[in-house]
Design a protein around this motif. Structure first.
Motif, short mmCIF file in Angstrom:
data_model
loop_
_atom_site.label_atom_id
_atom_site.label_comp_id
_atom_site.label_asym_id
_atom_site.label_seq_id
_atom_site.Cartn_x
_atom_site.Cartn_y
_atom_site.Cartn_z
N GLU A 1 0.83 -1.19 0.00
CA GLU A 1 0.00 0.00 0.00
C GLU A 1 0.87 1.24 0.00
N ALA A 2 0.48 2.20 -0.83
CA ALA A 2 1.28 3.41 -0.91
C ALA A 2 1.27 4.17 0.38
N GLU B 1 2.60 -11.48 -17.20
CA GLU B 1 2.32 -12.07 -18.51
C GLU B 1 3.20 -13.29 -18.73
N ASP B 2 2.59 -14.35 -19.21
CA ASP B 2 3.32 -15.59 -19.54
C ASP B 2 4.14 -16.10 -18.37
N ASP B 3 3.61 -15.94 -17.15
CA ASP B 3 4.28 -16.42 -15.93
C ASP B 3 5.68 -15.85 -15.78
N ASP B 4 5.90 -14.67 -16.34
CA ASP B 4 7.20 -14.00 -16.22
C ASP B 4 7.14 -13.03 -15.05
N PRO B 5 7.84 -13.31 -13.92
CA PRO B 5 7.76 -12.43 -12.75
C PRO B 5 8.19 -11.00 -13.04
N SER B 6 9.13 -10.81 -13.99
CA SER B 6 9.61 -9.46 -14.27
C SER B 6 8.62 -8.64 -15.08
N SER B 7 7.59 -9.29 -15.62
CA SER B 7 6.63 -8.56 -16.46
C SER B 7 5.71 -7.67 -15.66
N ASP B 8 5.79 -7.74 -14.32
CA ASP B 8 4.92 -6.87 -13.51
C ASP B 8 5.59 -5.54 -13.20
N TYR B 9 6.80 -5.30 -13.73
CA TYR B 9 7.54 -4.09 -13.36
C TYR B 9 7.34 -2.94 -14.33
N ILE B 10 7.13 -1.77 -13.76
CA ILE B 10 7.17 -0.52 -14.51
C ILE B 10 7.68 0.53 -13.54
N ASN B 11 8.44 1.48 -14.02
CA ASN B 11 9.00 2.52 -13.15
C ASN B 11 7.89 3.52 -12.83
N ALA B 12 7.09 3.18 -11.84
CA ALA B 12 5.94 4.01 -11.47
C ALA B 12 5.59 3.76 -10.01
N ASN B 13 5.14 4.81 -9.33
CA ASN B 13 4.75 4.73 -7.92
C ASN B 13 3.40 5.38 -7.68
N TYR B 14 2.64 4.83 -6.75
CA TYR B 14 1.43 5.48 -6.28
C TYR B 14 1.83 6.63 -5.36
N ALA C 1 -4.02 8.70 -5.29
CA ALA C 1 -4.69 9.59 -6.24
C ALA C 1 -3.91 9.73 -7.53
N PHE C 2 -2.59 9.56 -7.45
CA PHE C 2 -1.73 9.75 -8.61
C PHE C 2 -0.84 8.53 -8.84
N ILE C 3 -0.42 8.41 -10.07
CA ILE C 3 0.66 7.49 -10.42
C ILE C 3 1.76 8.33 -11.03
N CYS C 4 2.89 8.37 -10.36
CA CYS C 4 4.05 9.12 -10.88
C CYS C 4 4.95 8.15 -11.62
N THR C 5 5.27 8.48 -12.84
CA THR C 5 6.08 7.57 -13.64
C THR C 5 7.03 8.35 -14.53
N CYS D 1 12.23 3.34 -8.70
CA CYS D 1 10.97 3.45 -7.95
C CYS D 1 11.02 2.57 -6.71
N TYR D 2 10.45 3.10 -5.63
CA TYR D 2 10.38 2.36 -4.38
C TYR D 2 9.66 1.03 -4.56
N ASP D 3 10.06 0.06 -3.76
CA ASP D 3 9.35 -1.22 -3.74
C ASP D 3 7.99 -1.09 -3.06
N HIS D 4 7.93 -0.32 -1.97
CA HIS D 4 6.73 -0.34 -1.14
C HIS D 4 5.54 0.35 -1.78
N SER D 5 5.77 1.22 -2.75
CA SER D 5 4.65 1.95 -3.36
C SER D 5 4.59 1.77 -4.87
N ARG D 6 5.36 0.84 -5.39
CA ARG D 6 5.42 0.70 -6.85
C ARG D 6 4.11 0.14 -7.40
#
Length: 690
Positions: free
Chosen positions: A359-360, A439-452, A461-465, A428-433
């Motif tokens: 949780e952010a 996708e395709d059971d690829d654990p790294s596919s859940d990553y994007i440089n973005a935080n709540y 309220a926002f997503i900073c990316t 990006c922080y781990d705790h608020s990312r």
């Protein structure tokens, strides 16, 4: 230090002792009130549960107890036979279970799996007995009483024949006003289309004040409310819950307590490790921050023991060195943790999109976000700026910037994710990312440089990316889709000073269409202004052919590492108002399709790195929102909070100064100040330059 009963006690300890005595008095008063009504078999443990649920307001706790008893009698929940059918078979279906984990704030997690429920094969009484039997065990933990309960109603793969409207109404009615537990969240997962009509009716049973908090979520969204490590795999988590082990735990609790209790209802505390207490995450979660009795950590006496623990049904002693029970529960609830909530604090939350694993802003409600601190009026702000001057304000910023990050960046640093970061030093922080669906059971596919990042009285309220890279265009639009975002704010140009700052992730001409990953983006219309460009986009999920309109606003006169031309805030404030109107319209167009926060889903904001101009935009939004609502603001506190969720936000001293000056300009524009004369503000800087 104060002498009392021949012992040296600090003022802090004395305060807690006094409040402990109030706590004991409330317990005695509650029991005396029930005794006067002829109620029997009411232990101190029961009294504490109901008092915690109503913040130790004896009258309201007694009212809750009466409703609870009436519900138990009405629904046949006074005596259970968990080792005989039909309740035995009901429990073994696993349709309802308590997970052996907690959310980030310590709340217990209950899951009802709708596709395992067949209304024609079981009665309401049996189903409710299965719920209450397990909830009674979960509520033996003081950690659960203090932090509350998250109720997940999983409708994945369920059919209309699995749905029982009357049963759902009974469960909601019981949990919101007839059960001694803080119902923190209700997350309705993967609700089918046919659920829309009954859901509207069910919402009517929630107080009007709380309806804005009622949401429905897809499975990936759960990560915004419950860490994935705490969720079962069928809900996109990492947990393999053992329902049989949980039932065995319930059996032991039931058997151990049955001998001395009436009607076979589990109502006392036991030493239980089935759901361990929540641990702090990355230094962000501070369990003592929710303390009602004192904001400070409970002190310890010279022998190292806590001043207070609470037992189940003890003979209390009032020896202040230390005050403790003589027997019973040996849990971890300290005096500062007497903080439960009533039904007004009910946090029924469902949303639309995929959310992060942490949780952010764990532990904060919408009302607590974006405020905090006393704030200052525009007149006080003007006086402070006169006193500090530009140099003093810059020094204030440098003190903030010098603090080390208060989180980790493990996911951003994984080899598989490094190439997805535009800048190697902006992670990006781990705790608020924000987590994407895998996708395709690829654990790294859940990553994007973005935080709540929280807004004013709105969590997440926002997503900073960062400005999307060509290789992350698909991830960016997948995030927008999964989060249900309807507004994208861009505060950079694609190329500045001959350098690429952001990829052209949307078509730049009307009628053009581009495909990125599993999404198509079509530019339907473009509006040009001297300071910004608005593009009206149509986003299509190519897998389902579902479509959604997205408002894209690009502010074009904001230089990198700087502030808008000449430091003039009016054009930026005008753009900010435009963004708010766009979000409001988009939210209105959703109608009943959106049941989340009244301000709508998260707004995506980015510049190049996603920290400088992005952080400045968020600061202005939150500070002007608070000023309009409360007449005060707090730039420094706002910047500090943003940096806790998106590291290094507000990148330059000039941006920090600009936030203060822009807020004054906003105050003058809206009549909070007649004028804002800052003569002399830059004198020390000018003298230095000469």
């Amino acid at each position: 230090m104060i002498w009392t009963d021949g012992k040296l006690v600090s003022e802090m300890e004395l305060v807690i002792i006094r409040r402990l005595l109030i706590f004991l008095q409330a317990t005695k008063e509650f029991l005396d009130t029930l005794n006067d009504t002829g109620a029997a078999c009411v232990s101190r443990a029961i009294a504490i549960k109901f008092l915690l649920a109503r913040k130790f307001d004896v009258a309201r706790a007694h009212s809750l107890w009466r409703q609870h008893e009436a519900t138990r009698r009405r629904e046949g929940l006074t005596k259970f036979e968990p080792f005989e059918d039909p309740l035995k078979s009901e429990l073994q279906t696993g349709k309802f279970t308590i997970l052996p984990t907690r959310d980030a704030t310590g709340a217990a997690i209950a899951v009802f799996t709708a596709n395992k429920h067949f209304p024609t094969q079981t009665s309401h009484q049996t189903t409710l007995q299965g719920l209450v039997y397990q909830l009674d065990v979960a509520l033996q933990s003081i950690e659960t009483q203090r932090a509350g309960l998250v109720f997940i109603y999983d409708m994945t793969d369920s059919k209309y024949t699995n749905f029982d409207y009357e049963l759902s109404q009974k469960i909601l009615t019981m949990l919101k006003g007839g059960y001694p537990a803080k119902l923190k969240k209700v997350l309705i997962v993967t609700a089918p289309l046919w659920f829309k009509a009954p859901f509207r009716i069910l919402r009517l049973f929630v107080r009007e004040k709380l309806r804005e908090r009622v949401h429905t979520v897809s499975a990936p969204q759960l990560g915004a409310h419950v860490p994935r490590a705490s969720l079962p795999r069928q809900l996109g988590g990492q947990l393999e819950p053992d329902h049989a082990a949980w039932l065995e735990h319930c059996r032991n609790c039931y058997t151990n307590n049955l001998v001395s209790k009436c009607d076979g209802v589990i109502d006392d505390y036991v030493i239980s490790n089935h759901i361990p207490p929540v641990k702090q995450q990355n230094g962000i979660i501070n369990e003592d921050s929710e303390c009602d009795m004192t904001s400070d950590r409970v002190p310890r006496l010279d022998n190292g023991s806590d001043i207070m623990h609470i037992s189940g049904d003890p003979a209390y002693t009032c020896d202040p060195s230390p005050l403790r029970h003589t027997h019973g529960y040996n849990g971890d609830m300290k005096a500062g943790h007497i903080n439960s909530a009533d039904e007004d604090d009910l946090d029924l939350i469902t949303a639309r999109g995929t959310w992060s694993s942490g949780e952010a802003s764990p532990g904060l409600s919408d009302e607590e976000c974006g405020g905090g601190g006393a704030g200052e009026t525009p007149a006080a702000l003007l006086a402070r700026l006169h006193s500090l001057g530009r140099r003093g304000l810059v020094a204030e910023y440098e003190e903030i910037r010098a603090r080390p990050p208060n989180g980790t960046f493990h996911h951003a640093k994984l080899p598989s994710n490094l190439a997805k970061n535009r800048y190697t030093d902006v992670l990006c922080y781990d705790h608020s990312r924000v987590l994407l669906s895998q996708e395709d059971d690829d654990p790294s596919s859940d990553y994007i440089n973005a935080n709540y990042v929280d807004g004013y009285k709105q969590r997440n309220a926002f997503i900073c990316t960062q400005g999307p890279l060509p290789k992350t265009f698909g991830d960016f639009w997948r995030m927008v889709w999964e989060q249900g975002s309807l507004v994208v704010v861009m505060t950079t140009r694609t190329v500045e000073r001959g350098r690429v700052k952001c990829g052209q992730y949307w078509p730049a001409t009307e009628g053009a269409r581009a495909v990125h990953g599993g999404f198509a983006v079509t530019t339907e219309a473009i509006e040009l202004d001297d300071d910004y460009v608005v593009s009206h986009l149509l986003l299509t999920d190519l897998r389902t052919e579902q479509r959604r309109r997205v408002w894209h606003g690009q502010y074009t006169r904001w230089p990198d590492y700087g502030v808008p031309g000449g430091g003039r805030a009016q054009p930026v404030l005008r753009f900010l108002a435009l963004v708010r109107r766009a979000q409001h319209r988009a939210r209105q167009e959703l109608g009943d399709a959106w049941a989340g926060h009244s301000r709508g889903p998260p707004i995506v904001v980015h510049c190049s790195a996603g920290i400088g101009r992005t952080g400045t935009f968020l600061t202005l939004d939150m500070c002007t929102s608070r000023l309009a609502a409360e007449g005060v603001s707090d730039v420094r506190g706002t910047v500090e909070r943003i940096r806790q969720q998106r590291a290094h936000s507000i990148q330059m001293p000039d941006q920090y100064v600009f936030c203060h000056l822009a807020l004054l300009e906003y105050a003058v524009m809206h009549g909070y100040l007649e004028s804002a004369d800052l003569t002399g503000f830059d004198e020390d800087v000018e003298e230095e330059s000469e």
